[in-house]
Design an enzyme around this catalytic site. Structure first.
Site, PDB file in Angstrom:
ATOM      1  N   HIS A 272       0.847  -1.202   0.000  1.00 49.17           N
ATOM      2  CA  HIS A 272       0.000   0.000   0.000  1.00 49.17           C
ATOM      3  C   HIS A 272       0.879   1.248   0.000  1.00 49.17           C
ATOM      4  O   HIS A 272       1.120   1.836  -1.042  1.00 49.17           O
ATOM      5  CB  HIS A 272      -0.931  -0.077   1.205  1.00 49.17           C
ATOM      6  CG  HIS A 272      -2.046   0.909   1.205  1.00 49.17           C
ATOM      7  ND1 HIS A 272      -2.297   1.760   0.165  1.00 49.17           N
ATOM      8  CD2 HIS A 272      -2.998   1.188   2.143  1.00 49.17           C
ATOM      9  CE1 HIS A 272      -3.343   2.510   0.453  1.00 49.17           C
ATOM     10  NE2 HIS A 272      -3.788   2.184   1.649  1.00 49.17           N
ATOM     11  N   HIS A 311      -2.029  -0.935 -11.523  1.00 50.95           N
ATOM     12  CA  HIS A 311      -2.933  -0.527 -10.445  1.00 50.95           C
ATOM     13  C   HIS A 311      -4.176  -1.398 -10.489  1.00 50.95           C
ATOM     14  O   HIS A 311      -4.623  -1.774 -11.571  1.00 50.95           O
ATOM     15  CB  HIS A 311      -3.330   0.948 -10.621  1.00 50.95           C
ATOM     16  CG  HIS A 311      -3.858   1.567  -9.375  1.00 50.95           C
ATOM     17  ND1 HIS A 311      -5.174   1.460  -8.999  1.00 50.95           N
ATOM     18  CD2 HIS A 311      -3.241   2.283  -8.414  1.00 50.95           C
ATOM     19  CE1 HIS A 311      -5.349   2.105  -7.862  1.00 50.95           C
ATOM     20  NE2 HIS A 311      -4.194   2.614  -7.478  1.00 50.95           N
ATOM     21  N   ASP A 367       3.106   6.131  -7.451  1.00 49.21           N
ATOM     22  CA  ASP A 367       4.388   5.905  -6.763  1.00 49.21           C
ATOM     23  C   ASP A 367       5.601   5.974  -7.675  1.00 49.21           C
ATOM     24  O   ASP A 367       6.731   5.950  -7.192  1.00 49.21           O
ATOM     25  CB  ASP A 367       4.366   4.523  -6.076  1.00 49.21           C
ATOM     26  CG  ASP A 367       3.388   4.506  -4.932  1.00 49.21           C
ATOM     27  OD1 ASP A 367       3.397   5.481  -4.163  1.00 49.21           O
ATOM     28  OD2 ASP A 367       2.615   3.551  -4.809  1.00 49.21           O
TER      29      ASP A 367
HETATM   30  N1  CMC Z   1       5.214  -5.285 -13.398  1.00 50.19           N
HETATM   31  C1  CMC Z   1       5.110  -6.378 -14.199  1.00 50.19           C
HETATM   32  N2  CMC Z   1       3.984  -7.081 -14.384  1.00 50.19           N
HETATM   33  C2  CMC Z   1       2.895  -6.649 -13.706  1.00 50.19           C
HETATM   34  C3  CMC Z   1       2.931  -5.512 -12.854  1.00 50.19           C
HETATM   35  C4  CMC Z   1       4.143  -4.820 -12.734  1.00 50.19           C
HETATM   36  N3  CMC Z   1       4.233  -3.735 -11.952  1.00 50.19           N
HETATM   37  N4  CMC Z   1       1.698  -5.323 -12.323  1.00 50.19           N
HETATM   38  C5  CMC Z   1       0.921  -6.303 -12.805  1.00 50.19           C
HETATM   39  N5  CMC Z   1       1.648  -7.097 -13.643  1.00 50.19           N
HETATM   40  C6  CMC Z   1       1.140  -8.230 -14.436  1.00 50.19           C
HETATM   41  C7  CMC Z   1       0.947  -9.450 -13.564  1.00 50.19           C
HETATM   42  O1  CMC Z   1       2.104 -10.252 -13.553  1.00 50.19           O
HETATM   43  C8  CMC Z   1      -0.221 -10.132 -14.267  1.00 50.19           C
HETATM   44  O2  CMC Z   1       0.293 -10.744 -15.420  1.00 50.19           O
HETATM   45  P1  CMC Z   1      -0.336 -12.165 -15.921  1.00 50.19           P
HETATM   46  O3  CMC Z   1      -1.734 -11.828 -16.308  1.00 50.19           O
HETATM   47  O4  CMC Z   1       0.531 -12.579 -17.048  1.00 50.19           O
HETATM   48  O5  CMC Z   1      -0.253 -13.083 -14.738  1.00 50.19           O
HETATM   49  C9  CMC Z   1      -1.096  -8.950 -14.725  1.00 50.19           C
HETATM   50  O6  CMC Z   1      -0.166  -7.865 -14.906  1.00 50.19           O
HETATM   51  C10 CMC Z   1      -2.185  -8.546 -13.739  1.00 50.19           C
HETATM   52  O7  CMC Z   1      -1.562  -8.307 -12.452  1.00 50.19           O
HETATM   53  P2  CMC Z   1      -2.284  -8.477 -11.042  1.00 50.19           P
HETATM   54  O8  CMC Z   1      -1.248  -8.677 -10.000  1.00 50.19           O
HETATM   55  O9  CMC Z   1      -3.374  -9.493 -11.157  1.00 50.19           O
HETATM   56  O10 CMC Z   1      -2.974  -7.069 -10.882  1.00 50.19           O
HETATM   57  P3  CMC Z   1      -3.550  -6.466  -9.523  1.00 50.19           P
HETATM   58  O11 CMC Z   1      -4.628  -5.520  -9.907  1.00 50.19           O
HETATM   59  O12 CMC Z   1      -3.916  -7.523  -8.533  1.00 50.19           O
HETATM   60  O13 CMC Z   1      -2.305  -5.703  -8.911  1.00 50.19           O
HETATM   61  C11 CMC Z   1      -0.762  -4.026  -8.285  1.00 50.19           C
HETATM   62  C12 CMC Z   1      -2.150  -4.325  -8.868  1.00 50.19           C
HETATM   63  C13 CMC Z   1      -0.638  -2.502  -8.055  1.00 50.19           C
HETATM   64  C14 CMC Z   1      -0.579  -4.710  -6.913  1.00 50.19           C
HETATM   65  C15 CMC Z   1       0.309  -4.513  -9.297  1.00 50.19           C
HETATM   66  O14 CMC Z   1       0.149  -3.848 -10.535  1.00 50.19           O
HETATM   67  C16 CMC Z   1       1.732  -4.330  -8.781  1.00 50.19           C
HETATM   68  O15 CMC Z   1       2.237  -5.191  -8.044  1.00 50.19           O
HETATM   69  N6  CMC Z   1       2.408  -3.186  -9.126  1.00 50.19           N
HETATM   70  C17 CMC Z   1       3.717  -2.916  -8.620  1.00 50.19           C
HETATM   71  C18 CMC Z   1       3.628  -2.357  -7.211  1.00 50.19           C
HETATM   72  C19 CMC Z   1       3.110  -0.938  -7.186  1.00 50.19           C
HETATM   73  O16 CMC Z   1       3.557  -0.087  -7.949  1.00 50.19           O
HETATM   74  N7  CMC Z   1       2.177  -0.662  -6.257  1.00 50.19           N
HETATM   75  C20 CMC Z   1       1.606   0.663  -6.066  1.00 50.19           C
HETATM   76  C21 CMC Z   1       0.168   0.686  -6.450  1.00 50.19           C
HETATM   77  S1  CMC Z   1      -0.512   2.344  -6.423  1.00 50.19           S
HETATM   78  C22 CMC Z   1      -0.663   2.714  -4.743  1.00 50.19           C
HETATM   79  C23 CMC Z   1      -1.992   3.269  -4.321  1.00 50.19           C
HETATM   80  O17 CMC Z   1      -2.800   3.716  -5.148  1.00 50.19           O
HETATM   81  O18 CMC Z   1      -2.238   3.215  -3.108  1.00 50.19           O
END
Ligand code: CMC
Length: 447
Positions: A272, A311, A367
């Site tokens: 987060h 995101h 971020d």
């Molecule tokens: N780099 C590479 N691949 C990614 C990334 C990334 N940053 N984010 C998602 N993916 C891929 C993931 O591997 C998956 O691929 P596949 O379909 O082949 O398995 C696909 O994209 C969907 O990912 P997900 O994990 O199911 O997506 P989610 O909505 O559950 O996760 C997230 C969202 C923010 C946790 C994720 O994008 C992530 O880990 N990002 C990096 C960490 C980050 O920057 N976090 C800050 C978020 S903004 C803070 C706020 O608003 O409070």
């Protein structure tokens, strides 16, 4: 269509019994409690919705923040984030979030006065602060000290009275920068700096953070405005993890300091409030622009994530990230360009053209550039989530007030799907079999 059916309803046929139920649709949602009517027998509990992480469950009705993740829209009380970032101040935006409208000149002056005159903390707070270890994480200190405020203000328990709520709002928004700065000064072993009422909200925070031996601290106006805008961008983001924590804890009727401390604790987590710190680590690890293709290749091979990208809600460029990128250029004009900025810019350019990221709709989030700005201004990495908490405090309070006043709200109490043992008889310890090592390692004893 059967005579009783209306277009604003959902007909569900339970194939176990052949019975059909009509569930009303309101505001694009159904009441999941309606599913309880769907039973296989009289003593059946009824159907539940299963939704880990609340991926598709609304926990409240809210009029505070609107997000359209596909279009990249963020609005506070109807006002686009771009306009607020350009024209408003953090304290004015806090008023907007909490009171629901932009203030007139007189109201803004009174609001600003009330917050500026609530920046001091009780002197016992310093004793409390001194109790933390010299290397305590400032976010851990913030969680503890915000929670401790409830012991300084027992009147805050009176959550059903508007006057009490108003007072706690002023106190909390006023004191959170003071506690944040105290936590930093404690972790550095620096003497504490008293608030300066002559400075702006953000200027005073910079003074409490960075003032050393000079008689009067003069904040750099570019840093002061940049931080103010960053606070505006973080001020609310509807039902995210920390806000849901504030609402869940607040639903027990506890005082707002305890509820906001819970929000801070949620924000402390790396998924987060900690991602901008991870971005800095990632950029440092990449080290130079020529190593970016190799890094992108490793991300695509599943060996790690491109931090600051992607995101849960935004499947487009995070509108906050666009504004933050502009601020980064303004700040780096003051401080001199960081080699990490060049890596970030090239990383973004390559990722936005790469099929892997395009297909998955992965764009820079809030971020990606914020940590670079904080670092350039002199904030250590550990302070990043603390800065987020200062910005988010008005949002947490606005959501807490909305919840306290909402007649439909109840104490948060999710259901579960029980998959454990049915009914066992207690076995005295001398008659229990010895637990095998494999049971301990892989079985039910595993923690
Ligand atoms: N780099 C590479 N691949 C990614 C990334 C990334 N940053 N984010 C998602 N993916 C891929 C993931 O591997 C998956 O691929 P596949 O379909 O082949 O398995 C696909 O994209 C969907 O990912 P997900 O994990 O199911 O997506 P989610 O909505 O559950 O996760 C997230 C969202 C923010 C946790 C994720 O994008 C992530 O880990 N990002 C990096 C960490 C980050 O920057 N976090 C800050 C978020 S903004 C803070 C706020 O608003 O409070």
């Amino acid at each position: 269509m059967a005579p009783t059916e209306s277009r604003n309803s959902l007909s569900i046929t339970d194939n176990r019994t052949g019975k059909t139920y009509e569930v009303p649709i309101e505001n694009g949602a159904i009441l999941t409690s309606e599913l309880r009517k769907i039973k296989v027998s009289e003593d059946d509990f009824g159907l539940l919705g299963y939704d880990p992480g609340f991926m598709n469950t609304a926990s409240c009705k809210s009029s505070i923040t609107y997000i359209d993740g596909d279009k990249g829209i963020l609005r506070y009380r109807g006002y686009p984030i771009e306009q607020l970032a350009e024209k408003s101040t953090f304290l004015e935006t806090a008023y907007l979030l909490i009171k629901g409208m932009l203030p007139d000149r007189e109201r803004l002056a009174v609001w600003t006065y009330n917050i500026r005159h609530n920046t001091l903390t009780h002197s016992n707070m310093r004793v409390f602060m001194d109790g933390f270890r010299y290397d305590a994480h400032p976010m851990g200190i913030l969680v503890g000290t915000i929670g401790a405020l409830s012991t300084f203000y027992p009147d805050a328990k009176d959550v059903s009275h508007e006057d009490s709520r108003k007072l706690q709002v002023r106190r909390l928004i006023g004191k959170i920068p003071t506690l944040a700065a105290l936590s930093f000064r404690h972790s550095m072993g620096f003497p504490y700096v008293l608030p300066d009422d002559e400075l702006s909200y953000t200027g005073n925070f910079l003074s409490m953070m960075f003032k050393m031996t000079e008689p009067r601290y003069k904040p750099n106006p570019v840093f002061e405005r940049a931080l103010d805008v960053l606070f505006i961008l973080h001020a609310d983001h509807e039902q995210n993890c920390s806000t849901s924590a504030v609402r869940a804890v607040g639903s027990s009727g506890v005082d707002p300091y305890s509820a906001i401390a819970a929000g801070c604790a949620a924000l402390y987590g790396p998924l987060h409030g900690g991602a901008n710190e991870a971005v800095i680590h990632m950029l440092k690890k990449i080290g130079s622009v020529d190593r970016i293709p190799e890094f992108i290749k490793s991300v695509k091979a599943g060996e790690g994530r491109l931090m600051g990208f992607g995101h849960r809600v935004y499947k487009n460029y995070d509108p906050r990230a666009k504004i933050i990128k502009e601020i980064a250029f303004q700040v780096f004009e003051e401080t001199g360009r960081s080699p990490l900025l060049d890596i970030a810019l090239e990383l973004e350019r390559i990722a936005l053209e790469d099929d892997y990221f395009v297909k998955r709709k992965l764009y820079p989030n809030v971020d990606f550039y914020s940590g670079l700005i904080y670092t350039a201004m002199g904030f250590p990495l550990e302070m990043f989530p603390v800065l987020f908490a200062i910005g988010r405090a008005p949002g947490w309070l606005a959501q807490w007030i909305e919840q306290v006043r909402d007649q439909e709200q109840k104490i948060a109490r999710p259901r579960q799907i029980y998959l454990g043992e049915d009914s066992l008889d207690y076995v005295p310890i001398e008659r229990r079999p010895k637990i095998r090592p494999d049971e301990q390692k892989f079985g039910i004893c595993r923690l």
